[in-house]
Scaffold this active site. Structure first.
Site, PDB file in Angstrom:
ATOM      1  N   HIS A  59     -25.260 -49.548 -36.182  1.00  0.00           N
ATOM      2  CA  HIS A  59     -24.272 -49.874 -37.214  1.00  0.00           C
ATOM      3  C   HIS A  59     -24.714 -49.209 -38.495  1.00  0.00           C
ATOM      4  CE1 HIS A  59     -27.341 -52.922 -37.863  1.00  0.00           C
ATOM      5  NE2 HIS A  59     -26.767 -53.287 -38.997  1.00  0.00           N
ATOM      6  N   HIS A  61     -25.731 -50.045 -41.514  1.00  0.00           N
ATOM      7  CA  HIS A  61     -26.663 -50.511 -42.551  1.00  0.00           C
ATOM      8  C   HIS A  61     -27.882 -49.615 -42.730  1.00  0.00           C
ATOM      9  CE1 HIS A  61     -24.848 -54.814 -42.453  1.00  0.00           C
ATOM     10  NE2 HIS A  61     -24.219 -54.011 -43.286  1.00  0.00           N
ATOM     11  N   ASP A  63     -30.968 -50.004 -43.514  1.00  0.00           N
ATOM     12  CA  ASP A  63     -32.305 -50.276 -42.964  1.00  0.00           C
ATOM     13  C   ASP A  63     -32.422 -49.784 -41.518  1.00  0.00           C
ATOM     14  OD1 ASP A  63     -30.451 -52.484 -42.625  1.00  0.00           O
ATOM     15  OD2 ASP A  63     -32.076 -53.635 -41.733  1.00  0.00           O
ATOM     16  N   HIS A  64     -31.310 -49.480 -40.894  1.00  0.00           N
ATOM     17  CA  HIS A  64     -31.316 -48.941 -39.528  1.00  0.00           C
ATOM     18  C   HIS A  64     -31.121 -47.418 -39.503  1.00  0.00           C
ATOM     19  CE1 HIS A  64     -30.902 -52.958 -37.556  1.00  0.00           C
ATOM     20  NE2 HIS A  64     -30.533 -53.238 -38.779  1.00  0.00           N
ATOM     21  N   HIS A 114     -20.792 -58.315 -37.233  1.00  0.00           N
ATOM     22  CA  HIS A 114     -21.792 -58.104 -38.292  1.00  0.00           C
ATOM     23  C   HIS A 114     -21.270 -56.995 -39.206  1.00  0.00           C
ATOM     24  CE1 HIS A 114     -25.631 -57.686 -40.304  1.00  0.00           C
ATOM     25  NE2 HIS A 114     -25.733 -56.427 -39.919  1.00  0.00           N
ATOM     26  N   ASP A 131     -27.797 -55.439 -34.885  1.00  0.00           N
ATOM     27  CA  ASP A 131     -27.743 -56.706 -35.625  1.00  0.00           C
ATOM     28  C   ASP A 131     -26.624 -57.608 -35.103  1.00  0.00           C
ATOM     29  OD1 ASP A 131     -29.815 -55.756 -37.107  1.00  0.00           O
ATOM     30  OD2 ASP A 131     -28.769 -55.747 -39.026  1.00  0.00           O
ATOM     31  N   HIS A 172     -33.947 -56.414 -35.034  1.00  0.00           N
ATOM     32  CA  HIS A 172     -34.994 -56.924 -35.933  1.00  0.00           C
ATOM     33  C   HIS A 172     -35.899 -57.881 -35.164  1.00  0.00           C
ATOM     34  CE1 HIS A 172     -33.513 -55.700 -39.995  1.00  0.00           C
ATOM     35  NE2 HIS A 172     -32.313 -55.780 -39.430  1.00  0.00           N
TER      36      HIS A 172
HETATM   37 FE   LIG Z   1     -27.257 -54.931 -40.420  1.00  0.00          FE
END
Ligand SMILES: [Fe+2]
Length: 205
Positions: A59, A61, A63-64, A114, A131, A172
């Protein structure tokens, strides 16, 4: 069907997991999310003799995905994103599409909730859930593009329909273990134990 090599790495400051999945025979590999640092991923791929063909975003975001383009450039891979993604992908995939790794197939499952562009990647009896689903809980639904009703449908209408022995590999490290079989997880994860959408919304809406 040959065996898949699966490496689960924990990177960065937000407990992100990234994955390297390789076909043992041809050594073609996919990286699922790249997180914060590329070097550990490249080092692990070299150690296993893998050539990274796809760099897949579960996805949008950051942080990924913040290093995904750089990883692709360094490794010669193509960036793969869902067709709803705002990210710049070389390959845009929809629900049910497959990516080939040698003799193996990775199947894309669209699992919004999400984010709108959330996907899970199914490889044999393993599911990489980003996520959408964690060990012990599920993804947040209060960020832009989030929807608790859609997440309920993704969890119960898509993931819970998979074989009970499917191993869940999350995006995560939020749980007590790094991965777990769906059957066992469904007995202890409140997001999967909710019996209907009302119960789910009461917990995660
Ligand atoms: Fe996320």
């Amino acid at each position: 069907m040959t065996e898949l090599i699966v490496r689960q790495l924990k990177v960065g400051t937000m407990d992100n997991f990234v994955y390297i999945i390789g076909d043992e025979k041809t050594k073609e590999a996919a990286v699922i999310d790249s997180g914060w640092e590329i070097d550990p991923i490249m080092d692990a791929a070299v150690k296993d003799g893998l050539k990274i063909k796809y760099a897949i975003a579960t996805h949008e975001h950051f942080d990924h995905t913040k290093t995904l383009r750089e990883l692709a450039e360094r490794s010669g891979a193509k960036v793969v994103v869902h067709e709803n993604s705002p990210l710049n992908g070389d390959v845009r995939v929809g629900d049910g599409e497959t990516l080939e790794l040698g003799g193996e197939k990775l199947k894309v499952l669209h699992t919004p909730g999400h984010t709108e562009d959330g996907i899970c990647i199914s490889a044999g009896m393993k599911l990489f859930t980003g996520d959408t689903l964690f060990i012990g809980t599920c993804g947040r639904t209060d960020l832009p593009g989030g929807s608790a009703r859609k997440l309920f449908e993704s969890l119960h209408g898509v993931i819970m329909k998979l074989p009970a022995q499917t191993l869940i590999y999350p995006g995560h490290d939020y749980g007590d273990v790094w991965f777990r079989a769906l059957e066992e997880e469904s007995k202890r994860n409140p997001a999967l134990m909710a019996r209907n959408v009302e119960e789910f919304l009461a917990l995660f809406g």
